[in-house]
Enzyme design. Structure first.
Site, mmCIF file in Angstrom:
data_model
loop_
_atom_site.group_PDB
_atom_site.id
_atom_site.type_symbol
_atom_site.label_atom_id
_atom_site.label_comp_id
_atom_site.label_asym_id
_atom_site.label_seq_id
_atom_site.Cartn_x
_atom_site.Cartn_y
_atom_site.Cartn_z
ATOM 1 N N LEU A 197 0.864 -1.175 0.000
ATOM 2 C CA LEU A 197 0.000 0.000 0.000
ATOM 3 C C LEU A 197 0.901 1.225 0.000
ATOM 4 O O LEU A 197 1.982 1.209 0.597
ATOM 5 C CB LEU A 197 -0.899 0.035 1.244
ATOM 6 C CG LEU A 197 -2.141 -0.854 1.260
ATOM 7 C CD1 LEU A 197 -2.851 -0.715 2.605
ATOM 8 C CD2 LEU A 197 -3.091 -0.515 0.123
ATOM 9 N N ASP A 198 0.460 2.288 -0.654
ATOM 10 C CA ASP A 198 1.238 3.523 -0.654
ATOM 11 C C ASP A 198 1.413 4.046 0.766
ATOM 12 O O ASP A 198 0.601 3.761 1.659
ATOM 13 C CB ASP A 198 0.545 4.591 -1.506
ATOM 14 C CG ASP A 198 0.575 4.255 -2.989
ATOM 15 O OD1 ASP A 198 1.411 3.426 -3.381
ATOM 16 O OD2 ASP A 198 -0.245 4.822 -3.736
ATOM 17 N N ARG A 199 2.443 4.825 0.949
ATOM 18 C CA ARG A 199 2.771 5.342 2.283
ATOM 19 C C ARG A 199 1.597 6.082 2.927
ATOM 20 O O ARG A 199 1.325 5.926 4.120
ATOM 21 C CB ARG A 199 3.977 6.280 2.188
ATOM 22 C CG ARG A 199 4.464 6.794 3.533
ATOM 23 C CD ARG A 199 5.734 7.606 3.378
ATOM 24 N NE ARG A 199 6.483 7.680 4.623
ATOM 25 C CZ ARG A 199 7.765 7.956 4.700
ATOM 26 N NH1 ARG A 199 8.460 8.173 3.602
ATOM 27 N NH2 ARG A 199 8.377 8.004 5.867
ATOM 28 N N ASP A 200 0.888 6.898 2.146
ATOM 29 C CA ASP A 200 -0.188 7.714 2.705
ATOM 30 C C ASP A 200 -1.504 6.965 2.856
ATOM 31 O O ASP A 200 -2.474 7.524 3.365
ATOM 32 C CB ASP A 200 -0.407 8.956 1.836
ATOM 33 C CG ASP A 200 0.779 9.905 1.884
ATOM 34 O OD1 ASP A 200 1.474 9.922 2.917
ATOM 35 O OD2 ASP A 200 1.010 10.625 0.894
ATOM 36 N N ALA A 201 -1.549 5.719 2.406
ATOM 37 C CA ALA A 201 -2.778 4.927 2.510
ATOM 38 C C ALA A 201 -2.742 4.051 3.759
ATOM 39 O O ALA A 201 -1.689 3.573 4.172
ATOM 40 C CB ALA A 201 -2.951 4.052 1.272
#
Length: 212
Positions: free
Chosen positions: A132-136
């Site tokens: 998952l992306d860092r901000d997710a």
């Protein structure tokens, strides 16, 4: 691991002294202090923890207790675990895996710190199935062996992934489909490419506005 059920109201230490009468009281206190006792599925070290009839007491082995302690210290929220898989809730702002600049502040590193105390094998580790992306924030599946990782990844296109997002403004259409072609480079960075690129992966996103 040993399991017991509470039959009358008491406090945890008194229950342990009575139930584990074959052990010295100093040993029981050490077990409690080390975090080897779970009450109704939650680790506690409070000797005066109140118990009521029906409460479930678990006494963990040393390696399992060490893993539970690591999980608590690392702040991991493990949703599911068995001998093959770990499903973990990743908070927003935390990397799934390391980069050239950051190696330790990652979910992958934390899970290895959690998993290794449960075995005597220092090379024991988890395997990344997806990211998952860092901000997710959300659920991530990790495998406990390379074979399980490969089995999951070979069927990953069958998985349905759902995301909830807060947007600035409202899409013109209340629902729709976004299609793109993506490529991942050697540094695990994902970006758009043309449909004819040899490494292009077809990405399809169906969206629906839930509320404004």
């Amino acid at each position: 691991m040993r399991n017991f059920s509470v039959s009358e109201a008491t406090h945890l230490q008194d229950f342990l002294f009575k139930t584990l009468a074959d052990l010295k009281k100093t040993k029981i206190k050490q077990i409690l202090k080390f975090g080897s006792i779970r009450v109704n599925g939650r680790v506690t070290t409070w000797y005066q923890h109140p118990l009521k009839p029906g409460d479930k007491i678990e006494i963990l082995g040393k390696q399992r207790a060490s893993a539970e302690k690591s999980k608590a210290e690392l702040g991991l929220k493990i949703v599911y675990e068995d001998s093959d898989l770990l499903v973990v809730e990743k908070p927003a702002g935390l990397l799934t895996m390391g980069t050239e600049r950051e190696k330790e502040a990652t979910l992958y590193f934390m899970l290895n710190e959690y998993e290794r105390p449960k075995t005597k094998d220092e090379s024991s580790r988890v395997y990344i199935v997806h990211r998952l992306d860092r901000d997710a924030s959300g659920l991530i599946v990790f495998a406990k062996s390379d074979a399980v990782k490969r089995a999951l990844q070979s069927h990953w296109e069958l998985a349905t992934k759902k995301y909830y997002a807060i947007t600035e403004g409202t899409p013109k259409e209340r629902s729709g489909t976004i299609e793109n072609y993506l490529r991942e480079d050697a540094f695990k960075r994902v970006y758009s490419v043309s449909k004819n690129h040899p490494d292009a992966q077809h990405a399809v996103t169906h969206y629906r506005v839930l509320r404004e």
